[in-house]
Structures are given as C-alpha cells and as structure tokens.
Motif scaffolding. Structure first.
Motif, PDB file in Angstrom:
ATOM      1  N   ASP A   1      22.489  33.708  -2.849  1.00 24.05           N
ATOM      2  CA  ASP A   1      21.933  34.802  -2.490  1.00 24.05           C
ATOM      3  C   ASP A   1      21.273  35.395  -1.343  1.00 24.05           C
ATOM      4  OD1 ASP A   1      20.694  33.501  -6.009  1.00 24.05           O
ATOM      5  OD2 ASP A   1      22.458  34.601  -5.903  1.00 24.05           O
ATOM      6  N   SER A   2      21.497  34.728  -0.535  1.00 27.21           N
ATOM      7  CA  SER A   2      20.975  34.857   0.434  1.00 27.21           C
ATOM      8  C   SER A   2      21.291  35.717   1.423  1.00 27.21           C
ATOM      9  CB  SER A   2      20.758  33.376   1.707  1.00 27.21           C
ATOM     10  OG  SER A   2      21.641  32.778   1.525  1.00 27.21           O
ATOM     11  N   VAL A   3      22.504  36.497   0.812  1.00 26.62           N
ATOM     12  CA  VAL A   3      23.373  37.238   1.799  1.00 26.62           C
ATOM     13  C   VAL A   3      23.933  38.074   1.278  1.00 26.62           C
ATOM     14  CG1 VAL A   3      23.672  34.841   3.231  1.00 26.62           C
ATOM     15  CG2 VAL A   3      25.643  35.394   2.174  1.00 26.62           C
ATOM     16  N   ARG A   4      23.991  37.655  -0.007  1.00 22.56           N
ATOM     17  CA  ARG A   4      24.644  39.424  -0.857  1.00 22.56           C
ATOM     18  C   ARG A   4      24.397  40.504  -1.489  1.00 22.56           C
ATOM     19  NH1 ARG A   4      24.207  36.744  -5.480  1.00 22.56           N
ATOM     20  NH2 ARG A   4      25.728  35.556  -5.564  1.00 22.56           N
ATOM     21  N   GLY A   5      25.130  41.225  -0.621  1.00 24.53           N
ATOM     22  CA  GLY A   5      24.987  43.018  -0.032  1.00 24.53           C
ATOM     23  C   GLY A   5      24.967  43.108   1.055  1.00 24.53           C
ATOM     24  N   ARG A   6      24.282  42.138   1.953  1.00 22.29           N
ATOM     25  CA  ARG A   6      24.953  42.176   3.585  1.00 22.29           C
ATOM     26  C   ARG A   6      25.608  41.328   4.052  1.00 22.29           C
ATOM     27  NH1 ARG A   6      20.960  39.400   6.099  1.00 22.29           N
ATOM     28  NH2 ARG A   6      20.727  37.820   4.727  1.00 22.29           N
ATOM     29  N   PHE A   7      26.438  40.442   3.655  1.00 18.09           N
ATOM     30  CA  PHE A   7      28.037  39.645   4.371  1.00 18.09           C
ATOM     31  C   PHE A   7      28.955  40.073   3.468  1.00 18.09           C
ATOM     32  CE2 PHE A   7      25.558  36.305   6.729  1.00 18.09           C
ATOM     33  CZ  PHE A   7      23.839  36.958   7.099  1.00 18.09           C
ATOM     34  N   THR A   8      30.110  40.289   4.241  1.00 15.07           N
ATOM     35  CA  THR A   8      31.392  40.416   3.391  1.00 15.07           C
ATOM     36  C   THR A   8      31.954  39.892   4.119  1.00 15.07           C
ATOM     37  OG1 THR A   8      30.387  42.593   2.931  1.00 15.07           O
ATOM     38  CG2 THR A   8      32.816  42.023   2.579  1.00 15.07           C
ATOM     39  N   ILE A   9      32.940  38.822   3.555  1.00 15.01           N
ATOM     40  CA  ILE A   9      33.846  38.091   4.025  1.00 15.01           C
ATOM     41  C   ILE A   9      35.175  38.253   3.286  1.00 15.01           C
ATOM     42  CG2 ILE A   9      33.899  36.636   1.426  1.00 15.01           C
ATOM     43  CD1 ILE A   9      34.491  33.547   3.681  1.00 15.01           C
ATOM     44  N   SER A  10      36.451  38.434   4.016  1.00 17.04           N
ATOM     45  CA  SER A  10      37.477  38.642   3.977  1.00 17.04           C
ATOM     46  C   SER A  10      38.836  37.386   5.189  1.00 17.04           C
ATOM     47  CB  SER A  10      37.219  40.145   4.851  1.00 17.04           C
ATOM     48  OG  SER A  10      37.354  40.119   6.295  1.00 17.04           O
ATOM     49  N   ARG A  11      39.597  37.788   4.786  1.00 17.17           N
ATOM     50  CA  ARG A  11      40.595  37.183   5.023  1.00 17.17           C
ATOM     51  C   ARG A  11      41.969  38.084   5.739  1.00 17.17           C
ATOM     52  NH1 ARG A  11      41.864  32.040   1.839  1.00 17.17           N
ATOM     53  NH2 ARG A  11      43.438  31.620   3.160  1.00 17.17           N
TER      54      ARG A  11
ATOM     55  N   VAL B   1      27.174  29.827   2.617  1.00 14.05           N
ATOM     56  CA  VAL B   1      27.598  30.916   2.488  1.00 14.05           C
ATOM     57  C   VAL B   1      28.290  31.498   1.846  1.00 14.05           C
ATOM     58  CG1 VAL B   1      27.502  33.059   4.209  1.00 14.05           C
ATOM     59  CG2 VAL B   1      26.909  31.113   5.255  1.00 14.05           C
ATOM     60  N   SER B   2      29.673  31.696   1.792  1.00 12.56           N
ATOM     61  CA  SER B   2      30.895  32.260   0.855  1.00 12.56           C
ATOM     62  C   SER B   2      31.948  31.546   1.562  1.00 12.56           C
ATOM     63  CB  SER B   2      30.634  33.788   1.253  1.00 12.56           C
ATOM     64  OG  SER B   2      31.848  34.866   1.094  1.00 12.56           O
ATOM     65  N   LEU B   3      32.641  32.268  -0.088  1.00 16.45           N
ATOM     66  CA  LEU B   3      34.073  32.036   0.139  1.00 16.45           C
ATOM     67  C   LEU B   3      35.434  32.909  -0.707  1.00 16.45           C
ATOM     68  CD1 LEU B   3      35.193  31.457  -3.511  1.00 16.45           C
ATOM     69  CD2 LEU B   3      33.876  29.331  -3.066  1.00 16.45           C
ATOM     70  N   VAL B   4      36.635  32.635   0.205  1.00 14.68           N
ATOM     71  CA  VAL B   4      37.190  34.249  -0.555  1.00 14.68           C
ATOM     72  C   VAL B   4      38.189  33.159  -0.954  1.00 14.68           C
ATOM     73  CG1 VAL B   4      38.527  34.006   1.423  1.00 14.68           C
ATOM     74  CG2 VAL B   4      38.408  36.116   0.458  1.00 14.68           C
TER      75      VAL B   4
END
Lengths: 116, 112
Positions: free
Chosen positions: A62-72, A48-51
């Motif tokens: 691609d399936s989540v870009r623009g809708r999901f935001t990863i943070s820490r 899904v994503s990495l930070v």
C-alpha cells in the motif's frame, strides 16, 4: 552460483524519480517470481512489490502503490523498480529477491536509496 | 498493511533453547502453511532458515525448527550458540485484496 546484484541507488530529492535494477545469474530467471524488499535504516524488513515470471502479474505494498512500478526483462535476466514521487520515508536499502514458490530463497546485497 | 507481530527481543545463554513467536491473522499465518523465517546478521542480507512453517533449507542447522498453531507461528533455536545472535523475521503470504507478502516486526536475539 546463484547471484542477484542490485544497482541504481542514489541520493535524490523529495518528489524525484529513480530506477533500480537487479541483475540475475546462475539460475533460469524466467522461471521465477521476483520481489523487491526494503529496509529503512535501523528498521525491519518491508515487502515492496512482486512480479510474476512472465511479468503479467504485479502486486505492491500500500505504501508504494501508484508511485512504484516493478518490471522485468527476461531476455536480459533483469528486474527493475521504477520509483516516482519519492518521499523521505522511501529512504532504505532495497533488496531484490528470488522466489522459490512460497518463500524468498535468494537475496541480493542491496542498493541504498536516500531521499533528502 | 500491518506487519506480523513478533517480540522485540529474546535472550538466552549458550546451550539453552529460545522460542520466537509470530502472530498474524487467518488471512496470513493462520490461513496458509507458507510461513518462513529469516536470519539477518548486521550488515548482511537476510537468509532463509525455515520455509513452509517447518522445513529447513539444505545447509541450515537442525537446531532451528518451526511450528504453527492457529494464527501464531514459532521459531525455536535449540542449543543456542553465539553465532545465533542476530535479527529474526517471520514472513507469510497474505490473502488480501490485492494479495501481498508480509514480514514480521523482527526479533533481536541476544546470546548472554
């Protein structure tokens, strides 16, 4: 003991939002890139994503870009995934995972998101 | 982002050896020695069994081995045991724009 514990999974309506959390312990959290990986019911793994360790770099499928935001938050040893505009195809078990340079060496047990 | 290609299922008898393939492109499997393999039992989180194509984490049985040729990586399980029955996934860094991480389609291993 190195441990990752996800939380925040719920049943949410299409178009809704949700924030997942992952609490890390047993290792120096700020030294490691962290990932979210999901698995739809009966299906395979999907990255899904990495930070990056300091939060300065983030990448998304691609399936989540623009809708999901990863943070820490390294001060809290915590990883997050803000999920907006949720769709039925986002229904899955969401894992957080620790990166050991080139691979995911520790995984949590997951938290379930149902969009319905 | 297309997944790496694995056979849907592979089976073998106890004691036999089986091999699972993982086919990608020069942008992922073929371009980097960052292929790893995960084992997932039902209801459990994935566990890494091979990383950097051929390396085994501490505690993983030597019956598991990895290799790569061109754009295809392979996982071999020697001396198949009943506890090896599980789903197996390969994965790799992908040098796309932007960079990403990709998993294989998954292979169900059945011990006959």
């Amino acid at each position: 003991e190195v441990r990752l514990v996800e939380s925040g999974g719920l049943v949410v309506q299409p178009g809704g939002s949700l924030r997942l959390s992952c609490a890390a312990s047993g290792f120096t959290f700020e030294d490691h890139t962290m990932h979210w990986v999901r698995q739809a019911p009966g299906k395979g793994l999907e990255w899904v994503s990495l930070v990056s360790w300091d939060g300065s770099s983030t990448y998304y499928a691609d399936s989540v870009r623009g809708r999901f935001t990863i943070s820490r938050d390294n001060s809290k040893n915590s990883l997050y995934l803000q999920m907006n505009s949720l769709r039925s195809e986002d229904t899955a078990l969401y894992y957080c995972a620790k990166s050991a340079i080139n691979y995911l060496d520790v995984w949590g047990t997951g938290t379930t998101v149902t969009v319905s | 982002q297309s997944a790496l290609t694995q056979p849907a299922s592979v089976s073998g008898s106890p004691g036999q050896s089986i091999t699972i393939s993982c086919t990608g492109t020069s942008s992922d499997v073929g371009g980097y020695n960052y292929v790893c393999w995960f084992q997932q039992h039902p209801g459990k989180a994935p566990k890494v069994i091979i990383y950097d194509v051929t390396d085994r984490p501490s505690g993983v049985s030597s019956r598991f081995s990895g290799s790569k040729s061109g754009n295809t990586a392979s996982l071999t399980i020697s001396g198949l045991q009943t506890e090896d029955e599980a789903d197996y996934y390969c994965s790799s860094f992908r040098n796309s724009s932007p960079p990403s991480y990709v998993f294989g389609t998954g292979t169900k291993v059945t011990v006959l």
